[in-house]
Design a protein around this motif. Structure first.
Motif, PDB file in Angstrom:
ATOM      1  N   SER A   1       0.849  -1.193   0.000  1.00  0.00           N
ATOM      2  CA  SER A   1       0.000   0.000   0.000  1.00  0.00           C
ATOM      3  C   SER A   1       0.882   1.239   0.000  1.00  0.00           C
ATOM      4  O   SER A   1       1.779   1.366   0.842  1.00  0.00           O
ATOM      5  CB  SER A   1      -0.904   0.005   1.240  1.00  0.00           C
ATOM      6  N   ILE A   2       0.634   2.102  -0.962  1.00  0.00           N
ATOM      7  CA  ILE A   2       1.367   3.376  -1.015  1.00  0.00           C
ATOM      8  C   ILE A   2       0.368   4.522  -0.962  1.00  0.00           C
ATOM      9  O   ILE A   2      -0.806   4.353  -1.291  1.00  0.00           O
ATOM     10  CB  ILE A   2       2.241   3.493  -2.277  1.00  0.00           C
ATOM     11  N   THR A   3       0.830   5.668  -0.522  1.00  0.00           N
ATOM     12  CA  THR A   3      -0.041   6.832  -0.381  1.00  0.00           C
ATOM     13  C   THR A   3       0.425   7.901  -1.358  1.00  0.00           C
ATOM     14  O   THR A   3       1.603   8.256  -1.367  1.00  0.00           O
ATOM     15  CB  THR A   3       0.050   7.384   1.060  1.00  0.00           C
ATOM     16  N   ASN A   4      -0.504   8.387  -2.173  1.00  0.00           N
ATOM     17  CA  ASN A   4      -0.152   9.371  -3.195  1.00  0.00           C
ATOM     18  C   ASN A   4      -1.191  10.471  -3.236  1.00  0.00           C
ATOM     19  O   ASN A   4      -2.344  10.201  -3.565  1.00  0.00           O
ATOM     20  CB  ASN A   4      -0.079   8.687  -4.580  1.00  0.00           C
ATOM     21  N   ALA A   5      -0.805  11.675  -2.852  1.00  0.00           N
ATOM     22  CA  ALA A   5       0.450  12.156  -2.324  1.00  0.00           C
ATOM     23  C   ALA A   5       0.699  11.534  -0.951  1.00  0.00           C
ATOM     24  O   ALA A   5      -0.237  11.205  -0.228  1.00  0.00           O
ATOM     25  CB  ALA A   5       0.391  13.675  -2.208  1.00  0.00           C
ATOM     26  N   THR A   6       1.997  11.433  -0.600  1.00  0.00           N
ATOM     27  CA  THR A   6       2.343  10.794   0.666  1.00  0.00           C
ATOM     28  C   THR A   6       1.918  11.645   1.854  1.00  0.00           C
ATOM     29  O   THR A   6       1.522  12.805   1.699  1.00  0.00           O
ATOM     30  CB  THR A   6       3.858  10.554   0.790  1.00  0.00           C
ATOM     31  N   GLU A   7       2.063  11.045   3.015  1.00  0.00           N
ATOM     32  CA  GLU A   7       1.726  11.740   4.253  1.00  0.00           C
ATOM     33  C   GLU A   7       2.604  12.978   4.462  1.00  0.00           C
ATOM     34  O   GLU A   7       2.295  13.827   5.298  1.00  0.00           O
ATOM     35  CB  GLU A   7       1.866  10.787   5.444  1.00  0.00           C
ATOM     36  N   TYR A   8       3.680  13.087   3.702  1.00  0.00           N
ATOM     37  CA  TYR A   8       4.536  14.281   3.782  1.00  0.00           C
ATOM     38  C   TYR A   8       4.441  15.127   2.526  1.00  0.00           C
ATOM     39  O   TYR A   8       5.319  15.937   2.246  1.00  0.00           O
ATOM     40  CB  TYR A   8       5.973  13.871   4.097  1.00  0.00           C
ATOM     41  N   GLY A   9       3.382  14.894   1.774  1.00  0.00           N
ATOM     42  CA  GLY A   9       3.107  15.800   0.676  1.00  0.00           C
ATOM     43  C   GLY A   9       3.932  15.581  -0.577  1.00  0.00           C
ATOM     44  O   GLY A   9       4.022  16.473  -1.425  1.00  0.00           O
ATOM     45  N   LEU A  10       4.522  14.393  -0.723  1.00  0.00           N
ATOM     46  CA  LEU A  10       5.283  14.105  -1.942  1.00  0.00           C
ATOM     47  C   LEU A  10       4.427  13.277  -2.898  1.00  0.00           C
ATOM     48  O   LEU A  10       3.661  12.423  -2.468  1.00  0.00           O
ATOM     49  CB  LEU A  10       6.552  13.319  -1.599  1.00  0.00           C
ATOM     50  N   ALA A  11       4.586  13.538  -4.169  1.00  0.00           N
ATOM     51  CA  ALA A  11       3.829  12.793  -5.172  1.00  0.00           C
ATOM     52  C   ALA A  11       4.704  11.700  -5.780  1.00  0.00           C
ATOM     53  O   ALA A  11       5.852  11.951  -6.145  1.00  0.00           O
ATOM     54  CB  ALA A  11       3.331  13.736  -6.252  1.00  0.00           C
ATOM     55  N   TYR A  12       4.158  10.492  -5.848  1.00  0.00           N
ATOM     56  CA  TYR A  12       4.797   9.439  -6.639  1.00  0.00           C
ATOM     57  C   TYR A  12       4.539   9.743  -8.122  1.00  0.00           C
ATOM     58  O   TYR A  12       3.383   9.943  -8.513  1.00  0.00           O
ATOM     59  CB  TYR A  12       4.166   8.080  -6.368  1.00  0.00           C
ATOM     60  N   THR A  13       5.566   9.709  -8.926  1.00  0.00           N
ATOM     61  CA  THR A  13       5.369   9.847 -10.373  1.00  0.00           C
ATOM     62  C   THR A  13       4.859   8.517 -10.931  1.00  0.00           C
ATOM     63  O   THR A  13       5.006   7.462 -10.302  1.00  0.00           O
ATOM     64  CB  THR A  13       6.689  10.177 -11.069  1.00  0.00           C
ATOM     65  N   PRO A  14       4.298   8.559 -12.130  1.00  0.00           N
ATOM     66  CA  PRO A  14       3.889   7.293 -12.759  1.00  0.00           C
ATOM     67  C   PRO A  14       5.047   6.295 -12.831  1.00  0.00           C
ATOM     68  O   PRO A  14       4.830   5.101 -12.574  1.00  0.00           O
ATOM     69  CB  PRO A  14       3.442   7.749 -14.157  1.00  0.00           C
ATOM     70  N   ASP A  15       6.233   6.753 -13.118  1.00  0.00           N
ATOM     71  CA  ASP A  15       7.362   5.811 -13.186  1.00  0.00           C
ATOM     72  C   ASP A  15       7.673   5.206 -11.817  1.00  0.00           C
ATOM     73  O   ASP A  15       7.991   4.017 -11.715  1.00  0.00           O
ATOM     74  CB  ASP A  15       8.625   6.516 -13.701  1.00  0.00           C
ATOM     75  N   GLU A  16       7.583   6.017 -10.806  1.00  0.00           N
ATOM     76  CA  GLU A  16       7.852   5.494  -9.458  1.00  0.00           C
ATOM     77  C   GLU A  16       6.804   4.459  -9.045  1.00  0.00           C
ATOM     78  O   GLU A  16       7.127   3.427  -8.446  1.00  0.00           O
ATOM     79  CB  GLU A  16       7.891   6.641  -8.442  1.00  0.00           C
ATOM     80  N   VAL A  17       5.562   4.750  -9.370  1.00  0.00           N
ATOM     81  CA  VAL A  17       4.516   3.769  -9.068  1.00  0.00           C
ATOM     82  C   VAL A  17       4.733   2.507  -9.894  1.00  0.00           C
ATOM     83  O   VAL A  17       4.624   1.388  -9.386  1.00  0.00           O
ATOM     84  CB  VAL A  17       3.110   4.352  -9.338  1.00  0.00           C
ATOM     85  N   ALA A  18       5.068   2.695 -11.155  1.00  0.00           N
ATOM     86  CA  ALA A  18       5.223   1.534 -12.038  1.00  0.00           C
ATOM     87  C   ALA A  18       6.350   0.622 -11.563  1.00  0.00           C
ATOM     88  O   ALA A  18       6.279  -0.599 -11.719  1.00  0.00           O
ATOM     89  CB  ALA A  18       5.469   1.994 -13.476  1.00  0.00           C
ATOM     90  N   ALA A  19       7.396   1.207 -11.002  1.00  0.00           N
ATOM     91  CA  ALA A  19       8.491   0.376 -10.497  1.00  0.00           C
ATOM     92  C   ALA A  19       7.988  -0.509  -9.354  1.00  0.00           C
ATOM     93  O   ALA A  19       8.334  -1.696  -9.268  1.00  0.00           O
ATOM     94  CB  ALA A  19       9.636   1.269 -10.018  1.00  0.00           C
ATOM     95  N   ILE A  20       7.156   0.060  -8.517  1.00  0.00           N
ATOM     96  CA  ILE A  20       6.564  -0.736  -7.434  1.00  0.00           C
ATOM     97  C   ILE A  20       5.551  -1.724  -7.998  1.00  0.00           C
ATOM     98  O   ILE A  20       5.475  -2.880  -7.573  1.00  0.00           O
ATOM     99  CB  ILE A  20       5.928   0.205  -6.386  1.00  0.00           C
TER     100      ILE A  20
END
Lengths: 333, 333, 333, 333
Positions: free
Chosen positions: D136-155
């Motif tokens: 489970s990932i949070t987007n935007a994260t609890e610290y306000g960072l956004a996962y990019t599509p590439d970052e999500v795709a790697a996961i």
């Protein structure tokens, strides 16, 4: 020779004999004359009135104890390396209906009041966070260290102050007490422990552990929980007989002493290689992969424990004759 | 003499011997050479490839089986008098995480497709009602009746048509098969059974039942569930040895025959007093309170079963010499 | 015209206005000024100090209440036709972690002490059977009957004697009280009720029910359970505002009276067709399939309720002008 | 001025209007015409066929999603600071029946395949340890960072390789997408996400989140789980109407842009004080206790976030006029 674990050793002859002696007709479940003696026998051992339930595994003992001390929405502080966290496949979560293990740190899998507070002080006392309701410590720890009565009492004081329950996983309680030389009472209820998993399986038993409640009123609902978990054997006398045999003549303690003595043989040979002081029956060694391989080539079996470490466990029945060759091989590394 | 239940009888000597013979060091959990033989031995018995897990109690076997067949939000059809409903203290609800038992009726605790449909046809197929996912039947039933292969197959056909799993509680499977004279395969997987609790404890065992999956893929998650329930003994060989001893020379079936024969002695004496035909090892009698008291005065112990009825159960080890006096007393009422 | 249920009716304008008025920034969760008024407002209504939690559905209110009154291994006596048994998809089992519903009988889904005892007296007080810990009754019942204060008190006395909790599902509490003409206190805590699901959604609300604890100490853990169930809205003020609007000027009771009055119109037309006396806002009619079809052909929608019966429910907002044509049609059957 | 959180902001007028417009009689539960549009509307937004369930809270959305992806005996990898771990009171454990959260590390509450593997590679693939079944990932994260599509795709690639499910907690999905400028599809199912909690409550909604299944077959059992959790509102149209209003004219994205823009104003003023890059609507500042006090003295409210840090969150409705004074005050520290 096997030094994997004490959990697969044979059963002590006295235990087996007691089981054979119990092979007569008696009342089912825990109504038999062996089961009926347990409260008394353990009350004697612990010098206070206790309620005792036989259960077949340490996981069952631990988890039923936790169920008595923590509601489904609560949390249980334990060490990050505690057996209940690492090696019980989520059984605490199953038995408690989803209570959360709150992980604390400390060398040798040992907790302190400060280590516990470091976890619990960071929890906001609001409904969004899981609140601590209990603490579980393992004595001897998963790394073979014994909590002294004073160390337990310090945690017990904190627990009482906070209104938390205190559970002791005593899978290797005999080894701890053998090392400490204290009475069983001193390191448990006199130090604030509410429930103890009194281990026998690793110590010469076959399939029986004693779940001991020092606050007897905790036991009543757990009798239902034990049945509900499929753990109420219809022929409970074969479990009770094991426990009584372990108490008879303090066999439990004698076996603990024996295993500890074996571990000390290895410790003496290991010198600087010891990762932790050897207080119970487990020895953690620093060894390179090549060294580990060379020991195995000599016929010694054991677990790697992370990178560069090995875990050696001595069982109640391993003799000096069996252990000495390993000690020699370690010294010769 | 005790006729309360078969669940407290002594352990068969061959079983005890097998346990003693297993009292050597071997691999922990189910890695030992006894446990490793179980799949093969039961596959031979059932003439198909099965996966087998030892567990210590019938409740554990039943509930792990149900967990494999029904999700937490589902329902399990069983008889209103089924052991899982009446005498397992909510263990099915615990193991399945709250699945609902859907209670059907039928004489002698025996289900039929019609009895099942009477329950399930009344359930609206919407999210407001718990939907059936499995059926559980007991063979022999709680009232000592045996389902024939055809009777099971009729239920199996319904289950397959509906996409439900089918579990058989075989706490007295040996007694059922002894009565039926069929092969174990015929009355189980060939009739559509997915999982069987193969009972041994009531039939000469000490603390081991076999949970048998006829659809082997069901077993994989249940290995985790067994551990998570605190049921993975570290010295599993003592359970496996019991099961293997029961299979050796078809001891399980021999014991079933023996107990059934004893029950037939009583049945012959009981005549019109029989509430149900005696097919397995249980005898239900119509007796007045005075008659029951007079039997007890003669030293025979048994359970009252509702008003005006008594339940007498014969164990594998009860001889004709023990049973004949009771038969005579019943005839003389 | 729809007579399916009162559960889909529009929201009362005063409720909607209150929600709009709450559309300002305030503290999250239940820290806002609306939520903070709930304990006081309901304490006034019930003439005693209560603790109140808003929840969004009747199922949530019922199940959180049961969680407060029954442990996971316990049982809850309810009617066989109770909403918690029939139409909540196993939510009670989910929330209570597997407690068992113990099903009692009685005409019109109404329990009596005798009906309850018929179930609980048959339960052996041993660990093999699920023991009763609570009773749940529905007022008005699922068949539109109101328990009088005396009827509730008789059950309350039994519950107190046995040490059980008493829950009232008040999905249609307003309709019951409107019929009874008693005070809310009389038919709840003064009669022994520990927790009440005070329904609003069927009575002009949108998405808020009040879970009321008459023993305030029961509420503390349930605050955690509500959050843990995903029910702690971050904008709780919109729920609290609904409840306060329902209390304002006794709107809840006014709506109950209105719906009841509509049901009486139908009852008067139905004569001998009534299956139950019409006390709340539900009317159960004996109708043949042809008669039901003829009513539907005239544009009236309703549920069949088993064979030969129909259920008609009046909502708070249905006017005499809407209901009269149905009454006329029924009279003309 | 309040900068505590976006979770208590008022409801957007368009959302409120839509709810008022839904205040007519319609079918109960999710049979109404609003609810029936959800699958289509979200399938359009996500350019693929999805199944959508309305639920009232983010916790409910997250936990129902996890229930679909992880069995009770499994584990879910998430960040140590994830909302499901820290701020949902054990709801994941409740809904999944005791699955274990496996905690990974990474700056800004952001996971990477390496961070995940550091946790899962340490788990022995045996029955003693809880095995990972989902991430489970949070987007935007609890610290306000956004996962990019590439970052999500790697996961997502890792998850697919391992056979794990992938859940995205999108409580602030709008803020993430507004920052990324990508399509909703790119950062979700095209990158391997199986289930998304599409947040609306923090973004102008009142009490509705969309739980979106990109593998539609996952939804069927969850419809039962939603009901079983007490989350199936009888007047579901008021939730569906909120969601449709959020989609109408991409209001959800517009609100996300608005809040992000406000956060950028603060970020520009904060300079070196920023703990994390400001990508969404949260700003984490390094401030001394005195500095925090001085900001509060000026009337700005916010949370301390550990020692020496403060969290400021911008809501959809906060205007530049409201934010500018805070920006100025920060710059002047």
């Amino acid at each position: 020779m096997r030094f994997f674990s004490d959990n697969a050793a044979p059963v002590h002859p006295a235990v087996l004999d007691a089981m054979v002696a119990a092979n007569v007709l008696d009342t089912a479940y825990d109504g038999d004359r062996w089961s009926q003696q347990l409260d008394g026998a353990f009350s004697d051992l612990f010098e206070t009135s206790v309620k005792v339930l036989w259960v077949p595994t340490g996981t069952a003992a631990n988890c039923l104890a936790l169920t008595a001390l923590c509601p489904p929405h609560g949390g249980i502080v334990c060490h990050r390396d505690a057996h209940i966290q690492v090696d019980e496949a989520g059984a605490p979560e199953f038995y408690t209906h989803g209570a959360k293990l709150l992980l604390a740190d400390g060398p040798g899998a040992k907790l302190t009041p400060d280590a516990i507070r470091a976890v619990t002080d960071a929890i906001r006392p609001d409904v969004h966070q899981v609140q601590p309701h209990a603490v579980s410590i393992t004595n001897a720890t998963e790394y073979g260290l014994a909590y002294t009565p004073d160390e337990v009492a310090a945690i017990g004081d904190l627990a009482r102050e906070k209104g938390w329950g205190l559970h002791m996983d005593g899978a290797r309680f005999a080894n701890a007490v053998a090392h400490l030389g204290c009475s069983p009472a001193e390191v448990t209820w006199r130090a604030g422990v509410d429930a103890l998993s009194f281990g026998c399986v690793k110590n010469g038993g076959m399939s029986a552990e004693a779940l001991i409640f020092f606050r007897p009123e905790l036991a009543a609902p757990i009798l239902y929980r034990r049945k509900r978990a499929g753990l109420l054997f219809s022929k409970g006398r074969y479990l009770a007989a094991q426990l009584l045999a372990m108490l008879e003549g303090d066999l439990w303690l004698e076996n603990g002493h024996a295993a500890n003595a074996g571990a000390r043989l290895l410790a003496a040979a290991a010198g600087d290689r010891l990762v932790y002081p050897v207080e119970a029956n487990e020895v953690f060694l620093r060894v390179t992969a090549d060294e580990a391989a060379s020991l195995r080539a000599l016929g010694f079996d054991f677990y790697d424990w992370g990178v560069g470490e090995a875990r050696l466990v001595i069982s109640w029945n391993q003799t000096e004759a069996e252990i000495a060759p390993l000690a020699k091989a370690i010294a010769a590394l």
